[in-house]
Design a protein around this motif. Structure first.
Motif, PDB file in Angstrom:
ATOM      1  N   GLY A 135     -10.586 -43.985 -13.080  1.00 48.45           N
ATOM      2  CA  GLY A 135     -10.577 -45.518 -12.058  1.00 48.45           C
ATOM      3  C   GLY A 135      -9.324 -45.188 -11.183  1.00 48.45           C
ATOM      4  O   GLY A 135      -9.403 -46.034 -10.143  1.00 48.45           O
ATOM      5  N   ARG A 136      -8.723 -45.142 -11.858  1.00 52.21           N
ATOM      6  CA  ARG A 136      -7.104 -45.869 -11.486  1.00 52.21           C
ATOM      7  C   ARG A 136      -6.827 -44.762 -10.158  1.00 52.21           C
ATOM      8  O   ARG A 136      -6.280 -45.747  -9.101  1.00 52.21           O
ATOM      9  CB  ARG A 136      -6.506 -45.331 -12.371  1.00 52.21           C
ATOM     10  CG  ARG A 136      -5.893 -46.196 -13.718  1.00 52.21           C
ATOM     11  CD  ARG A 136      -5.320 -46.226 -14.849  1.00 52.21           C
ATOM     12  NE  ARG A 136      -4.515 -47.037 -15.812  1.00 52.21           N
ATOM     13  CZ  ARG A 136      -5.267 -47.040 -16.689  1.00 52.21           C
ATOM     14  NH1 ARG A 136      -5.685 -45.145 -16.934  1.00 52.21           N
ATOM     15  NH2 ARG A 136      -5.459 -47.430 -18.038  1.00 52.21           N
ATOM     16  N   ILE A 137      -7.464 -43.543  -9.915  1.00 52.68           N
ATOM     17  CA  ILE A 137      -7.831 -42.948  -9.283  1.00 52.68           C
ATOM     18  C   ILE A 137      -8.330 -43.459  -7.753  1.00 52.68           C
ATOM     19  O   ILE A 137      -7.737 -43.835  -6.932  1.00 52.68           O
ATOM     20  CB  ILE A 137      -8.258 -41.497  -9.780  1.00 52.68           C
ATOM     21  CG1 ILE A 137      -6.640 -40.577 -10.376  1.00 52.68           C
ATOM     22  CG2 ILE A 137      -7.965 -40.305  -8.118  1.00 52.68           C
ATOM     23  CD1 ILE A 137      -7.055 -39.349 -10.887  1.00 52.68           C
ATOM     24  N   ASP A 138      -9.164 -43.785  -8.148  1.00 54.46           N
ATOM     25  CA  ASP A 138     -10.680 -44.217  -6.881  1.00 54.46           C
ATOM     26  C   ASP A 138      -9.728 -45.678  -6.718  1.00 54.46           C
ATOM     27  O   ASP A 138     -10.933 -46.470  -6.037  1.00 54.46           O
ATOM     28  CB  ASP A 138     -11.597 -44.373  -8.176  1.00 54.46           C
ATOM     29  CG  ASP A 138     -12.165 -43.212  -8.379  1.00 54.46           C
ATOM     30  OD1 ASP A 138     -11.990 -42.645  -7.197  1.00 54.46           O
ATOM     31  OD2 ASP A 138     -12.769 -43.274  -9.040  1.00 54.46           O
ATOM     32  N   GLY A 139      -8.396 -46.436  -7.123  1.00 48.59           N
ATOM     33  CA  GLY A 139      -8.565 -47.408  -6.888  1.00 48.59           C
ATOM     34  C   GLY A 139      -8.733 -48.613  -7.600  1.00 48.59           C
ATOM     35  O   GLY A 139      -8.568 -50.184  -7.307  1.00 48.59           O
ATOM     36  N   ALA A 140      -8.971 -48.651  -8.441  1.00 52.92           N
ATOM     37  CA  ALA A 140      -9.414 -49.601  -9.740  1.00 52.92           C
ATOM     38  C   ALA A 140      -8.142 -50.149 -10.105  1.00 52.92           C
ATOM     39  O   ALA A 140      -7.881 -49.420 -11.331  1.00 52.92           O
ATOM     40  CB  ALA A 140     -10.688 -48.840 -10.624  1.00 52.92           C
TER      41      ALA A 140
END
Length: 297
Positions: free
Chosen positions: A191-196
């Motif tokens: 999720g952090r990689i996807d920008g969340a």
């Protein structure tokens, strides 16, 4: 032939199973039966006593129920007592328990999630301090909480009863343990990689995966607030803000001078158990989901 020897026994063949008599653990079974009787007998007494009218409460056998619709008259008299203040107490208890349980569950979820998924300085010391709070009885905290809230002018108010209930050390402990097993770190990293952001991860991922565990935390906190007596007894002075525990106590205290009120107290006690039973039965399926999820993991 008479002198022939018996054929050798095949040692590799399985031996026939020998049935051993079952041993019944007498002491644990007796303790279990005594514990069940200890829990059931008072409940059975309340159920039977609530069916009796004021005149039959002390004049008939203790465990002989009445079939003359005494419970209907008791509920009617209880509803008429001081303009139906009992139902006001019931509504107050439901408000305190429902709102306090939801807010306390959210605080426990956020705190447990942070302790389980974020590494920061002093995390172990903070968690150990929270665990130490589980060992403190609520009776020790009631007077300091009253003194603090009285200086802030929050006594005899709804917030004065709700605010001390929001921090539940045992609920935080359960949420931390559940977040460690139910929320995988790889999913959060994706999720952090996807920008969340961290807030979105908590609300969209953490709370969803911790849902079954939060049902248990909510139910425990709901029952704790519903049955809490000392804190609202210290905080509140207005009759219309009492929960059921304090309201029934005040009714029982008046019953010392007027014996006819005992029937109302017994009937009110029986009615106060019904919402907890209904909540337990309605949330039972979530516990099954929680148990199945834990078994698969």
């Amino acid at each position: 032939m008479a002198g022939a020897s018996a054929p050798p026994r095949d040692r590799s063949a399985p031996r026939p199973a020998v049935r051993r008599p079952r041993r019944i653990a007498v002491l644990p079974t007796a303790a279990l039966v005594l514990g069940a009787v200890y829990c059931v007998v008072p409940t059975l007494w309340i159920l039977i006593a609530a069916t009796k009218s004021r005149t039959k409460l002390f004049s008939t056998d203790t465990y002989t129920p009445s079939f003359d619709l005494g419970i209907v008259h008791n509920i009617r008299d209880l509803s008429d007592y001081q303009g139906g203040i009992f139902w006001r107490w019931m509504l107050n208890s439901f408000f305190y328990a429902a709102v306090g349980g939801l807010l306390a569950s959210f605080v426990s979820a956020a705190t447990g999630y942070a302790l389980a998924k974020y590494a920061f300085r002093g995390r172990s010391a903070l968690f150990n301090t929270i665990l130490a709070g589980v060992l403190l009885p609520q009776i020790v905290l009631a007077v300091p909480q009253y003194l603090l809230l009285s200086k802030a002018g929050m006594t005899d108010s709804l917030i004065g009863v709700l605010l001390p209930q929001l921090f539940n050390p045992y609920g935080i402990y359960l949420c931390k343990i559940y977040a460690q097993s139910a929320v995988p770190d790889s999913l959060l990293e994706a999720g952090r990689i996807d920008g969340a952001g961290e807030g979105r991860l908590f609300f969209s991922v953490g709370l969803r995966l911790m849902g079954p565990g939060l049902v248990t935390v909510f139910l425990l906190q709901f029952i704790a607030i519903w049955n809490n007596f000392l804190l609202p007894y210290v905080m509140l002075t207005s009759d219309d803000k009492f929960p059921l525990t304090v309201g029934l106590y005040s009714l029982l205290r008046h019953g010392a001078a007027e014996a006819s009120l005992y029937s109302l107290v017994i009937t009110g006690t029986l009615l106060s158990v019904l919402p907890v039973i209904a909540l337990f039965l309605s949330l039972q399926r979530f516990w099954r989901i929680d148990l199945v999820t834990g078994a698969l993991k």
